[in-house]
Design a protein around this motif. Sequence first.
Motif, PDB file in Angstrom:
ATOM      1  N   THR A  19       0.825  -1.212   0.000  1.00 29.94           N
ATOM      2  CA  THR A  19       0.000   0.000   0.000  1.00 29.94           C
ATOM      3  C   THR A  19       0.854   1.255   0.000  1.00 29.94           C
ATOM      4  N   PHE A  20       1.849   1.304   0.892  1.00 32.25           N
ATOM      5  CA  PHE A  20       2.631   2.530   1.051  1.00 32.25           C
ATOM      6  C   PHE A  20       3.485   2.833  -0.175  1.00 32.25           C
ATOM      7  N   ALA A  21       4.112   1.813  -0.743  1.00 27.78           N
ATOM      8  CA  ALA A  21       5.025   2.050  -1.873  1.00 27.78           C
ATOM      9  C   ALA A  21       4.313   2.687  -3.067  1.00 27.78           C
ATOM     10  N   PRO A  22       3.220   2.113  -3.582  1.00 32.58           N
ATOM     11  CA  PRO A  22       2.564   2.772  -4.727  1.00 32.58           C
ATOM     12  C   PRO A  22       1.893   4.086  -4.369  1.00 32.58           C
ATOM     13  N   ALA A  23       1.376   4.204  -3.137  1.00 36.00           N
ATOM     14  CA  ALA A  23       0.713   5.452  -2.750  1.00 36.00           C
ATOM     15  C   ALA A  23       1.709   6.602  -2.675  1.00 36.00           C
ATOM     16  N   VAL A  24       2.874   6.354  -2.089  1.00 35.39           N
ATOM     17  CA  VAL A  24       3.902   7.395  -2.004  1.00 35.39           C
ATOM     18  C   VAL A  24       4.406   7.754  -3.399  1.00 35.39           C
ATOM     19  N   THR A  25       4.648   6.730  -4.223  1.00 32.05           N
ATOM     20  CA  THR A  25       5.137   6.988  -5.577  1.00 32.05           C
ATOM     21  C   THR A  25       4.133   7.789  -6.398  1.00 32.05           C
ATOM     22  N   ALA A  26       2.856   7.424  -6.309  1.00 32.87           N
ATOM     23  CA  ALA A  26       1.833   8.126  -7.081  1.00 32.87           C
ATOM     24  C   ALA A  26       1.665   9.561  -6.614  1.00 32.87           C
ATOM     25  N   ALA A  27       1.733   9.780  -5.296  1.00 33.94           N
ATOM     26  CA  ALA A  27       1.574  11.141  -4.770  1.00 33.94           C
ATOM     27  C   ALA A  27       2.763  12.023  -5.131  1.00 33.94           C
ATOM     28  N   ARG A  28       3.971  11.459  -5.029  1.00 31.01           N
ATOM     29  CA  ARG A  28       5.166  12.252  -5.353  1.00 31.01           C
ATOM     30  C   ARG A  28       5.284  12.518  -6.856  1.00 31.01           C
ATOM     31  N   ARG A 101      -5.376   3.897  -2.948  1.00 27.37           N
ATOM     32  CA  ARG A 101      -6.051   5.058  -3.537  1.00 27.37           C
ATOM     33  C   ARG A 101      -6.388   6.092  -2.465  1.00 27.37           C
ATOM     34  N   ASN A 102      -6.872   5.619  -1.321  1.00 36.14           N
ATOM     35  CA  ASN A 102      -7.199   6.559  -0.246  1.00 36.14           C
ATOM     36  C   ASN A 102      -5.950   7.256   0.278  1.00 36.14           C
ATOM     37  N   LEU A 103      -4.860   6.497   0.437  1.00 35.88           N
ATOM     38  CA  LEU A 103      -3.633   7.086   0.960  1.00 35.88           C
ATOM     39  C   LEU A 103      -3.027   8.068  -0.032  1.00 35.88           C
ATOM     40  N   ARG A 104      -3.087   7.757  -1.315  1.00 36.07           N
ATOM     41  CA  ARG A 104      -2.584   8.691  -2.330  1.00 36.07           C
ATOM     42  C   ARG A 104      -3.354  10.008  -2.283  1.00 36.07           C
ATOM     43  N   ALA A 105      -4.679   9.918  -2.215  1.00 41.34           N
ATOM     44  CA  ALA A 105      -5.493  11.129  -2.161  1.00 41.34           C
ATOM     45  C   ALA A 105      -5.199  11.942  -0.899  1.00 41.34           C
ATOM     46  N   THR A 106      -4.966  11.254   0.219  1.00 40.57           N
ATOM     47  CA  THR A 106      -4.657  11.958   1.462  1.00 40.57           C
ATOM     48  C   THR A 106      -3.290  12.616   1.390  1.00 40.57           C
ATOM     49  N   PHE A 107      -2.311  11.929   0.794  1.00 39.07           N
ATOM     50  CA  PHE A 107      -0.983  12.524   0.610  1.00 39.07           C
ATOM     51  C   PHE A 107      -1.079  13.823  -0.195  1.00 39.07           C
ATOM     52  N   ILE A 108      -1.796  13.769  -1.301  1.00 36.66           N
ATOM     53  CA  ILE A 108      -1.918  14.944  -2.163  1.00 36.66           C
ATOM     54  C   ILE A 108      -2.631  16.078  -1.441  1.00 36.66           C
ATOM     55  N   GLN A 109      -3.658  15.726  -0.680  1.00 37.81           N
ATOM     56  CA  GLN A 109      -4.383  16.749   0.074  1.00 37.81           C
ATOM     57  C   GLN A 109      -3.484  17.423   1.098  1.00 37.81           C
ATOM     58  N   GLN A 110      -2.668  16.623   1.794  1.00 36.91           N
ATOM     59  CA  GLN A 110      -1.770  17.191   2.799  1.00 36.91           C
ATOM     60  C   GLN A 110      -0.634  17.985   2.158  1.00 36.91           C
ATOM     61  N   MET A 111      -0.202  17.575   0.974  1.00 40.29           N
ATOM     62  CA  MET A 111       0.876  18.303   0.296  1.00 40.29           C
ATOM     63  C   MET A 111       0.448  19.695  -0.148  1.00 40.29           C
ATOM     64  N   GLU A 126      11.687  18.899  -0.436  1.00 44.68           N
ATOM     65  CA  GLU A 126      10.393  18.229  -0.551  1.00 44.68           C
ATOM     66  C   GLU A 126      10.389  16.886   0.170  1.00 44.68           C
ATOM     67  N   SER A 127      11.514  16.175   0.119  1.00 43.02           N
ATOM     68  CA  SER A 127      11.584  14.877   0.795  1.00 43.02           C
ATOM     69  C   SER A 127      11.458  15.019   2.305  1.00 43.02           C
ATOM     70  N   TYR A 128      12.046  16.067   2.852  1.00 44.96           N
ATOM     71  CA  TYR A 128      11.952  16.306   4.296  1.00 44.96           C
ATOM     72  C   TYR A 128      10.518  16.663   4.681  1.00 44.96           C
ATOM     73  N   ILE A 129       9.875  17.510   3.900  1.00 51.31           N
ATOM     74  CA  ILE A 129       8.485  17.903   4.191  1.00 51.31           C
ATOM     75  C   ILE A 129       7.573  16.682   4.144  1.00 51.31           C
ATOM     76  N   PHE A 130       7.808  15.828   3.155  1.00 46.87           N
ATOM     77  CA  PHE A 130       6.940  14.659   3.002  1.00 46.87           C
ATOM     78  C   PHE A 130       7.139  13.665   4.135  1.00 46.87           C
ATOM     79  N   SER A 131       8.387  13.356   4.431  1.00 45.38           N
ATOM     80  CA  SER A 131       8.659  12.331   5.442  1.00 45.38           C
ATOM     81  C   SER A 131       8.397  12.811   6.857  1.00 45.38           C
ATOM     82  N   ARG A 132       8.584  14.085   7.113  1.00 44.17           N
ATOM     83  CA  ARG A 132       8.465  14.591   8.481  1.00 44.17           C
ATOM     84  C   ARG A 132       7.043  15.072   8.816  1.00 44.17           C
ATOM     85  N   HIS A 133       6.313  15.579   7.843  1.00 43.85           N
ATOM     86  CA  HIS A 133       5.011  16.171   8.120  1.00 43.85           C
ATOM     87  C   HIS A 133       3.872  15.505   7.346  1.00 43.85           C
TER      88      HIS A 133
END
Length: 216
Positions: A19-28, A101-111, A126-133
Amino acid sequence: IAPTVYSIIYGVELPLPLTFAPAVTAARQRGRWIDHLIRLVCVAGVGVPSYFVGLLLIMGFCLRLKIFPVSGYGPTFFNNLWHLFLPALTIGIGVTPILARNLRATFIQQMDKDYAIACRSRGLPESYIFSRHVFWNSLLPTVNLLGVVVAFLIGGTVVVENVFNIPGLGNLLIRGVLTHDQFVVQAVALLLAVGVVISNFAVDVLTAILDPRVEL
């Protein structure tokens, strides 16, 4: 009961890296070809029934490659985990597209939140913002969705246990239905309902741990 419990816990843990690998990749990589490809695979994965996935895994990993056993449960704990890997993977594949899909949408919303924009204005990478917040702020909606998904997993074990011939509650439920044993059916349904209640309570506790604003 033990095979069903192991299958559900196993089926919750296995989808996490899927779940995490494709969601992070799709959001980034939002809007690029890899994002569209992952979304397409997720949409297609939601429509594939679990018994069909189980049969494909049996044909590939059991009959052709002969890596995993076709059916059964095993005598020892580690042997149980080996026998339950494909059933748990079958259950996990069924819920991974929903969570991804839900995690990707949440990542984009938070970004796109103000705090992320403020961090970028300060020159933070950007990597620090994503991983830390962004990552940690996105977990809460996914955890809440996980409570609904666990209920789906419990229902999915009924089909998966019969595909892999696992002596669990799902197999017992089907036998009770075929033999018209209403007491067995009622008992198994009650146990599955208790499992759903316990999983929802565990999600509420985890939500309170992740978000101090939530009180039980």
